[in-house]
Write an enzyme that holds these catalytic residues in place. Structure first.
Site, short mmCIF file in Angstrom:
data_model
loop_
_atom_site.label_atom_id
_atom_site.label_comp_id
_atom_site.label_asym_id
_atom_site.label_seq_id
_atom_site.Cartn_x
_atom_site.Cartn_y
_atom_site.Cartn_z
CB SER A 66 -0.96 0.01 1.20
OG SER A 66 -2.06 -0.84 0.96
CE LYS A 69 -4.67 1.52 -0.82
NZ LYS A 69 -3.99 0.29 -0.37
CB SER A 131 -4.87 1.72 3.72
OG SER A 131 -3.89 1.19 2.85
CE LYS A 234 -1.75 3.92 2.72
NZ LYS A 234 -1.72 2.73 3.60
#
Length: 398
Positions: A66, A69, A131, A234
């Site tokens: 992720s 992202k 997320s 993140k």
């Protein structure tokens, strides 16, 4: 200040302490080795200077999970910068972004449904705080018409930023063939995210977000760490990637970015990130030595309407060094003399060079901060005569 126009003009500025400090006993500054980090690869970067303070396997190709992202949000932010997107725009959720799709099973979701009309701001909260893989597809389709088209934007920005080991294949980061990045590339992206899209970056600092009656906490647990001032960024996890975390924190005027990839569990990714940030803040410092468009030196101009010109740099000159070494810096400004009009604003006319113990630690091109037009006929004639005789008599005229 008039300067010789024969050869190079070199000005040295030495840092001098007070009499008291010069008599004080100098305690030697000890710099320990970086901590051992339990990760497949890691990077600790200073935000302002871009200096890599510590790294290991920084260019190893790894699955981003992720962390992908971050680029999804960055592309959205750049679309806002271009005026093609705003926080208030409405995203209509399509079936590809439906949270019930099989491809999103057992993965993080915002829990959106086909036909939902959601603001870009809320969708980005779903991408960045929750997320959400579904939210990532929704913003991708809204921006580019399809996820595949959006991925071309992602890879285009990766190339522009110099992310040499990165290849995105989707907007969310679920494992797939040829998906890859590296700790260094993620640090580069994180730095760009903070610098280029600050309004979007702020969302990473939010600790929770509620959508469809479901409140989800930010997975970056360092936001709750009282020992650090973390304001993003993140987490990421897949079975192929392991546990990843990109983090940014500030202390005073200093901002650091840490990246750990391929750690064995959630606890370790937090501990290793904390180690890196603590090491950086404790043993290093950053200073902006010369600001963008600040006058570094004023130099003589020949054959122009103006006799003098201010030279500076086109971006802040930030430098990161071990604590205690900044006072030993020296700077030299070398000008390509003689300077003759016409000179356009932004013309490169020399170089600023910072040295530490005789070694160059940073260079910046010196540029004209203003334009200088040619002078009239008699001004050009007189300066031509002066330049001619200065060549004969060793540059004594000014």
């Amino acid at each position: 200040m008039p300067v010789s126009f024969r050869g190079k003009c070199v000005l040295s500025i030495l840092a001098a302490g007070s009499l008291m400090s010069s008599l004080a006993y100098a305690v030697p500054s000890m710099l320990p080795s970086p901590p051992d980090i339990n990760a497949k690869g890691y990077v600790l970067m200073d935000f302002d200077s871009g200096k890599i303070i510590a790294s290991g396997n920084e260019n190893m190709e790894l699955a981003p999970a992720s962390l992908t992202k971050i680029m999804t949000a960055y592309v959205a932010g750049q679309e806002m910068n271009s005026g093609r997107l705003s926080f208030d725009d409405t995203v209509t959720v399509g079936r590809n972004a439906w949270s019930s799709n099989r491809k999103f099973a057992d993965s993080s979701k915002m829990f959106i449904e086909p036909g939902d009309n959601i603001s870009v701001e809320n969708i980005l909260h779903g991408v960045m705080v929750q997320s959400g893989n579904d939210a990532s597809v929704a913003i991708a389709e809204h921006v580019a018409g399809s996820e595949d088209a959006f991925v071309t934007l992602m890879n285009g920005w990766a190339a522009k930023l110099g992310m040499k080991n990165t290849q995105f294949i989707n907007a969310h980061g679920l494992d797939g063939r040829d998906i890859s990045t590296s700790p260094m590339d993620m640090a580069i992206l994180a730095r760009a995210m903070i610098h280029d899209t600050p309004d979007v970056y702020k969302i990473y600092g939010e600790k929770s977000f509620t959508w469809n009656g479901i409140t989800q906490s930010n997975r970056n647990r360092l936001l709750w760490d009282n020992s650090l001032n973390v304001d993003g960024m993140k987490t990421g996890y897949t079975s192929g990637a392991g546990y990843n975390l990109v983090t940014s924190a500030t202390e005073g005027d200093m901002r650091l970015i840490s990246v750990v990839m391929g750690t064995p569990n959630q606890k370790v990714r937090l501990e290793e990130s904390r180690k890196l940030l603590t090491y950086g803040f404790r043993f290093f410092e950053t200073d902006v030595l010369l600001e963008e468009d600040e006058t570094a030196i004023t130099s003589k101009v020949w054959k122009g309407k103006l006799d003098m010109i201010n030279l500076g740099i086109d971006e802040d000159a930030a430098l990161t060094l071990p604590r205690g070494q900044m006072k030993d810096l020296k700077v030299e400004y070398s000008v390509n003399e003689p300077l003759q009009a016409p000179i356009a604003e932004g013309d490169v006319l020399g170089v600023a060079r910072w040295t530490l113990n005789g070694e160059v630690v940073m260079e910046h091109e010196l540029e004209a901060l203003t334009a200088v037009e040619q002078g009239g006929f008699f001004k050009r004639l007189l300066d031509s005569i002066k330049l001619f005789f200065s060549g004969l008599f060793g540059g004594m005229l000014a």
